[in-house]
Design a protein around this motif. Sequence first.
Motif, short mmCIF file in Angstrom:
data_model
loop_
_atom_site.label_atom_id
_atom_site.label_comp_id
_atom_site.label_asym_id
_atom_site.label_seq_id
_atom_site.Cartn_x
_atom_site.Cartn_y
_atom_site.Cartn_z
N GLY A 82 0.81 -1.21 0.00
CA GLY A 82 0.00 0.00 0.00
C GLY A 82 0.84 1.26 0.00
N HIS A 83 2.13 1.12 0.32
CA HIS A 83 2.98 2.31 0.41
C HIS A 83 4.04 2.35 -0.71
N ILE A 84 3.78 1.61 -1.78
CA ILE A 84 4.56 1.79 -3.01
C ILE A 84 4.16 3.16 -3.59
N HIS A 85 5.16 3.93 -4.01
CA HIS A 85 4.88 5.24 -4.61
C HIS A 85 4.39 5.05 -6.05
N ASN A 143 -1.01 14.20 1.95
CA ASN A 143 -0.11 13.14 2.39
C ASN A 143 -0.88 11.89 2.77
N CYS A 144 -0.24 10.76 2.60
CA CYS A 144 -0.77 9.47 3.07
C CYS A 144 -0.65 9.44 4.60
N ASN A 145 -1.37 8.53 5.25
CA ASN A 145 -1.25 8.36 6.71
C ASN A 145 0.17 8.02 7.13
N CYS A 146 0.96 7.46 6.21
CA CYS A 146 2.34 7.09 6.56
C CYS A 146 3.27 8.30 6.53
N GLY A 147 2.76 9.45 6.02
CA GLY A 147 3.59 10.65 5.96
C GLY A 147 4.13 10.95 4.57
N ASN A 148 4.18 9.93 3.72
CA ASN A 148 4.62 10.15 2.33
C ASN A 148 3.44 10.62 1.48
N ARG A 149 3.71 10.91 0.24
CA ARG A 149 2.64 11.36 -0.66
C ARG A 149 2.70 10.57 -1.95
N CYS A 151 1.17 7.43 -2.34
CA CYS A 151 1.15 5.98 -2.09
C CYS A 151 -0.02 5.30 -2.81
N LEU A 152 0.16 4.03 -3.15
CA LEU A 152 -0.90 3.23 -3.77
C LEU A 152 -2.19 3.31 -2.95
N GLU A 153 -2.05 3.26 -1.64
CA GLU A 153 -3.20 3.30 -0.73
C GLU A 153 -4.08 4.53 -0.97
N GLN A 154 -3.47 5.64 -1.42
CA GLN A 154 -4.22 6.88 -1.61
C GLN A 154 -5.12 6.86 -2.83
N VAL A 155 -4.86 5.92 -3.75
CA VAL A 155 -5.62 5.91 -5.02
C VAL A 155 -6.23 4.55 -5.36
N ALA A 156 -6.00 3.54 -4.53
CA ALA A 156 -6.53 2.20 -4.88
C ALA A 156 -7.32 1.55 -3.75
N SER A 157 -7.36 2.18 -2.58
CA SER A 157 -8.17 1.67 -1.47
C SER A 157 -9.62 2.12 -1.69
N ALA A 158 -10.53 1.72 -0.80
CA ALA A 158 -11.92 2.19 -0.87
C ALA A 158 -11.95 3.72 -0.77
N THR A 159 -11.18 4.27 0.18
CA THR A 159 -11.14 5.73 0.33
C THR A 159 -10.44 6.37 -0.87
N GLY A 160 -9.45 5.68 -1.44
CA GLY A 160 -8.74 6.17 -2.62
C GLY A 160 -9.64 6.26 -3.84
N ILE A 161 -10.50 5.26 -4.02
CA ILE A 161 -11.43 5.26 -5.16
C ILE A 161 -12.43 6.41 -4.99
N THR A 162 -12.88 6.63 -3.75
CA THR A 162 -13.79 7.76 -3.47
C THR A 162 -13.10 9.09 -3.82
N TYR A 163 -11.84 9.20 -3.45
CA TYR A 163 -11.05 10.40 -3.75
C TYR A 163 -10.95 10.62 -5.27
N LEU A 164 -10.62 9.54 -6.00
CA LEU A 164 -10.51 9.66 -7.47
C LEU A 164 -11.85 10.07 -8.09
N ALA A 165 -12.94 9.50 -7.56
CA ALA A 165 -14.27 9.79 -8.12
C ALA A 165 -14.65 11.25 -7.86
N ASN A 166 -14.43 11.72 -6.64
CA ASN A 166 -14.77 13.11 -6.32
C ASN A 166 -13.93 14.09 -7.16
N ARG A 167 -12.67 13.73 -7.35
CA ARG A 167 -11.79 14.58 -8.15
C ARG A 167 -12.28 14.64 -9.60
#
Length: 310
Positions: A163-166, A174-180, A182-198
């Motif tokens: 989930g923290h592969i860039h 930023n991701c919860n891990c502090g980096n920006r 991350c896979l988690e930011q765009v492929a998790s359930a919350t990530g898909i919601t983010y992509l859709a809203n964007r």
Amino acid sequence: MKKYVFGIDVGGTTVKCGLFTVKGELLEKWEIPTRTENNGAAILPDVAETVLKKISEKNLDKEEVAGIGIGVPGPVNDQGEVAGAVNLHWGYVNLADDMEKMTGLAIKAGNDANVAALGEMWKGGGAGSDSVVMVTLGTGVGGGIINNGKIVTGVHGAGGEIGHIHVTDDVERNCNCGNRGCLEQVASATGITYLANRRLQKDDMPSVLRNGQVSAKTVFDAVKAGDALAMEVAEEFGKYLGTALANVACVADPEVFVIGGGVSKAGQVVIDYIKKYYTANAFMTCKQVRFALAELGNDAGIYGAAKMVL
């Protein structure tokens, strides 16, 4: 002769417990609350108590119990030491040692995503293969790598933290891990919601997603209904995850990718989007990897925990 084994999956709100035969038949499962107050001091004593109670309730001989496997949400090294588990309010915990003293049984401990991967390899979507990468698409993106039947933990217990592969420079936070990025930011359930809203904010393209709550579920429901904007979102999700898994395959070379977590409930359509970009980007000898949906649901953790002991 060992006949039984316990599998324990410690979550932030509940601890799932299972009593198995050594052949992998689930005899009974139950849950107890996870008491995280006082830095989670009660969690291990509660687990020890519920296991010992079950042994006595079922009139089992301790000599017949192979041990207890435990999955926890945090990095765990080969000695069964947990460096820290944020959701449990734990700092360093010598889990295997502490539990052995409390129960008198052999203990194996692992990271919960790795343990779930082992469960899916044993009795779920990866059954029949001993080299599996499990991808859990929930609030975050979890991963577990099984190579020749063994969990790949790495030296810090961070093996499988896919989930923290860039994967992108194109996110604003930023991701919860502090980096920006991350896979988690765009492929998790919350990530898909983010992509859709964007995507919805980009222009006025019509979409059923404008009429109600936006979530990973509503996105994939809209995809199944042929909604063009939702399909663009699914393409973007598939590109990020499929390409990331092509990179993972270059390192782990699994026989099968098992896709689980809440997002996987949308079914084969999720795999179709991932596989399209995986195949386009995978190294030639890794292109024929099998993709499967997870089959054990919330029980993957207890199955994997039991399997760790065996």
